[in-house]
Design a protein around this motif. Sequence first.
Motif, PDB file in Angstrom:
ATOM      1  N   ALA A   1       6.432  -5.917   3.872  1.00 20.44           N
ATOM      2  CA  ALA A   1       6.077  -7.114   4.618  1.00 20.44           C
ATOM      3  C   ALA A   1       4.604  -7.053   4.976  1.00 20.44           C
ATOM      4  O   ALA A   1       3.961  -6.019   4.826  1.00 20.44           O
ATOM      5  N   SER A   2       4.092  -8.188   5.433  1.00 24.09           N
ATOM      6  CA  SER A   2       2.733  -8.165   5.950  1.00 24.09           C
ATOM      7  C   SER A   2       2.801  -8.533   7.411  1.00 24.09           C
ATOM      8  O   SER A   2       3.675  -9.279   7.841  1.00 24.09           O
ATOM      9  N   ILE A   3       1.912  -7.950   8.169  1.00 30.10           N
ATOM     10  CA  ILE A   3       1.882  -8.282   9.578  1.00 30.10           C
ATOM     11  C   ILE A   3       0.472  -8.758   9.879  1.00 30.10           C
ATOM     12  O   ILE A   3      -0.501  -8.185   9.413  1.00 30.10           O
ATOM     13  N   SER A   4       0.370  -9.886  10.584  1.00 29.22           N
ATOM     14  CA  SER A   4      -0.966 -10.444  10.799  1.00 29.22           C
ATOM     15  C   SER A   4      -1.178 -10.727  12.272  1.00 29.22           C
ATOM     16  O   SER A   4      -0.302 -10.502  13.096  1.00 29.22           O
TER      17      SER A   4
ATOM     18  N   PRO B   1      -5.115  -8.444   8.231  1.00 28.18           N
ATOM     19  CA  PRO B   1      -3.686  -8.403   7.909  1.00 28.18           C
ATOM     20  C   PRO B   1      -3.355  -7.065   7.250  1.00 28.18           C
ATOM     21  O   PRO B   1      -4.197  -6.465   6.604  1.00 28.18           O
ATOM     22  N   GLU B   2      -2.135  -6.604   7.458  1.00 24.46           N
ATOM     23  CA  GLU B   2      -1.797  -5.264   7.001  1.00 24.46           C
ATOM     24  C   GLU B   2      -0.430  -5.272   6.356  1.00 24.46           C
ATOM     25  O   GLU B   2       0.458  -6.020   6.758  1.00 24.46           O
ATOM     26  N   ARG B   3      -0.276  -4.424   5.355  1.00 20.98           N
ATOM     27  CA  ARG B   3       1.024  -4.311   4.714  1.00 20.98           C
ATOM     28  C   ARG B   3       1.815  -3.235   5.453  1.00 20.98           C
ATOM     29  O   ARG B   3       1.339  -2.119   5.658  1.00 20.98           O
ATOM     30  N   VAL B   4       3.005  -3.568   5.873  1.00 21.34           N
ATOM     31  CA  VAL B   4       3.862  -2.582   6.542  1.00 21.34           C
ATOM     32  C   VAL B   4       5.252  -2.630   5.924  1.00 21.34           C
ATOM     33  O   VAL B   4       5.607  -3.589   5.250  1.00 21.34           O
ATOM     34  N   TRP B   5       6.009  -1.575   6.121  1.00 21.62           N
ATOM     35  CA  TRP B   5       7.368  -1.509   5.607  1.00 21.62           C
ATOM     36  C   TRP B   5       8.344  -1.407   6.779  1.00 21.62           C
ATOM     37  O   TRP B   5       8.047  -0.755   7.780  1.00 21.62           O
TER      38      TRP B   5
END
Lengths: 113, 886
Positions: free
Chosen positions: B177-180, B185-189
């Motif tokens: 997922a991405s979190i903004s 913005p950052e890709r996180v799992w």
Amino acid sequence: MGEKADVWQGTLALMVLRTLETIGPQHGYGLARRIEQTSGDLLQLNYGTLYPALLKLEQEGYIRSRWGISDNNRRAKFYELTKAGHRQLKKAAAEWEQTTEILARFLTSADGS
Amino acid sequence: MRQLRALALRVRGLFRSRRVEEDFVAELESHIELHTEAGIRNGLDPVEARRQALIRLGGAEQTRQAHRERRGLPWLESLLRDMTYGVRTLAKHRGATAVAVLSIGLGIGANATIFSMVSRFVLRPAPMGDPSNLLSIYIRPQGEEYFNSFPLPLYNDLRDQAKSFSGVAAFYELIPASISGNGEPERVWGQAVTTNFFDVAQLPMELGRGFLSGDDDLPEVVLGAGLWQRRFNGDRGIVGKPVTISGQTYTVVGVVTPAFHSVDQIIYTEFWVPLGSVAKLVPNAPPKGSREYHWLPVVARLKPGVTRAQAGAELDTLASRFALSYPATDKGNSFVYRQAGSLPPKEKGAVLMFLTALSVVVLLVLSIAGANVANLLFAQAAGRQRDMAVRLALGATRGRLRRQLLIESLLLSLAGGALGVSLSLWATRALSTLHVPAPIPLDVSIALDWRVLVYSFALSVVSGILLGAAPAWAAARPLLASALKGDDALSRPGRRITLRNVLVVAQIAMSVLILCLTGLFLRSLQTAATIDIGFRPQNLLIMSVDPRVHGYSAERTVQFLTQLQRRVAALPGVRSAVTTDVPPLNGGNRSDGFTLVGGPSKDKPITYAELYMITPGYFETMGIPLFAGRGFGREASGGIQSALVNRAFVEHAFGGANPIGQQVSGGGVTYQIIGVAGNVKSRTLGEDQRPVLYRSLQQSVAADPSLMGYTIVVQTMGNPALLTEAVRRQIYALDPAMAIFNIETMEDHVRTAFFLPRLAAMLFGTFGFIGLVLASVGLYGVMSYAVSRRTREIGIRMAMGAKPGTVERLVLRQGMVLVLIALALGWPVAWMLSKVAASFLYGIQPHDLLTFAIVPPFLAGVALIACYIPARRAASIDPMQALRTE
């Protein structure tokens, strides 16, 4: 060597506690003399062994000590029973009586078998 | 209780001895006076009375001693005295002490480092309530060795029917997922979990709560502590606030304990949403009603008082009940359970094997170090013979002397242990920086924990006792007569095999073993470097984005990627730019089974192939050769899709015949083969060539979007790292909210793939080097000692006319005999044991001739140098001087 001393110290401790109960606060020399007298002079104490025994009893909290003045005006360290000491005396005396009683039975009926 | 009180008082007595002593002296004095007075009263004269009093007391000094012993703790006092004495002795022999502490430090450090891996991967329970009654439950199909996850309906049945558990929870393991908001913005799992997950796992919460049981469609999220710190600055008022995950709004309900990342403790996930979110966050989410789709790992909490065996029995009953109710899907399945948080059953075997091999090697290193120190202690003991003999003659017991020596070796090994722990502090940090080649975030960092500390301490104590025992035994029984005369009292006449020589032989034999392993792993790294990966990693930059998690449709994704590719290709310094879903050597990849279309129908062989999406120009950019047909051009959407395959695919599916124009189908799609490309290493360096099928990115994004995002591959003219910023800016120019991840040069990416051979070569290289140095130092020490002991003999020989060369050869011969014996013992053992290492080697046989041919002469060479220095010293002995000494 160690074991014998322990047994001896065990009985010595009982004698000390009992004597202190009877005569109240007493210094080391007086205690030793009194123990010898009570034994009808059958026991001859090595006075030196008395002091480690007293120290042990004090460490265990059965007696306490403080400096005082003796009958003939000498400074001496007096030992007296604590509450725990009274309790311990009762317990140890009961145990000792039981032990001697058992032993006595063995010794009286020894020839039977 | 009474004993405790007495003990406390006696310990106190250790420290306030002066005052108590004076008090007792006064008491004794008063006793004697009282007794004397009594004597005088009985008619004795004062002098005689005092004499009697002293006699009856049994000696004032003896009484004071008895009292003193009762006052304090004599054994503790003498122990403290021994320790002070030990510290002083060690400080006096500073050089020897330093060598000993360093040796043991290296040994313990190596052990602590490896044990911290054992602790991390095998022993550490997951931070979830009482870990011992939380079970992971798997499905084992009949006759199969692998363990499966659960389909949703089966999980529901298990949860509703099993009586052994207070709760059963399931989760979906990995959601990219991405979190903004708040910065880039950052890709996180993350994971999607059943709403009872936090209750079943009994996870401690840093803030807020888990999910309330019931509605699993609520847009609620629990954050990982790391994510919370990183993106929200540890805001303690975060509960109740909204966050945007992949374009969807979720309300934060809690922050979980920092220690928790996933049930298996390997996967590193950072947020948890209710299971209903899977459909919103993951494309092609598994169908909820299907009993065939195994997609949910399950954990269950045992009811208090229920044993694992009871639960296992109930699981067996349930399995047969489900098999009756759903014969089509559940027949033959059985349930198996493991303690939750232990290694996944799939990986467990290999990991345990690797750790065992490493543990054995580091124990060998420690043994070599220990032998060194034992030898050193021997030499020291020899030097202290006179001291010992005098003490014995004065009445010290041998036991007392042995205790003294043991305390010294214990002090040494404890100091070594402390050094070792600090060394491994550094080593574990260095190891934690290595990246594991995997497409998903893994947490494999290791650190010292209390288990490692306890282990290191125990190891130090044990090695201290072991290595001190023999010298202590020997040193405490010197030949009194020779010792007092000043002769060497430890060398018993007529003994040729001394313990010291045995120790050195053992040391060298063990280093042969370690060096052979080291050689194998270094060779393995060397051959790994020459493995043909099938593409050219130079001048390539890669960078990944995942437009899907930002709410992009398939068309917009393709559009975005095409635009990005065009913009990047136009940058100065860029030769070409293409897009793929994931680059090769990714650790794990999407794969499907393929069958030929047409031809004889029954029992068609299935080719399991790796799937890659690519855009035109991919092969040229990556430097992968095309052997037949053509690459992608402008592929039309709709109709039969085009595909290229690699040579391994052709071998496997077509037996090497020309596949152009043929059709294969797999994963519900039929492809027409338009070209054949060269083989590349798809997942790992060490793999045999896997069949690969390349499909067109444009044609595939809609039906089968990539979970891993898409990677732009940029071929540059110069150093690719320099273009990183420029390419990033192009991405942000198209969409400033797009999270970018996996930014690296292709060379770095390939280097990551060397993880296993590099890790092995690094560990074994270090241990091999340490072992070699320790063994050489040991040999050197023994030879020096031998020379110094034979100074007089050598002096006589030289006085009788022996040449320096002869003397030199004499010493060298003595040393090399030991080395040869050690080689003869160690080499065959290494040859036999090397098979264990086979599964971790790349491209070489465990009986690699080069390694086994080089190690013995190499070791012999090093040993020769270690012997040569004492030999030189022997040869330079001045006969006159030598005869005059002692």
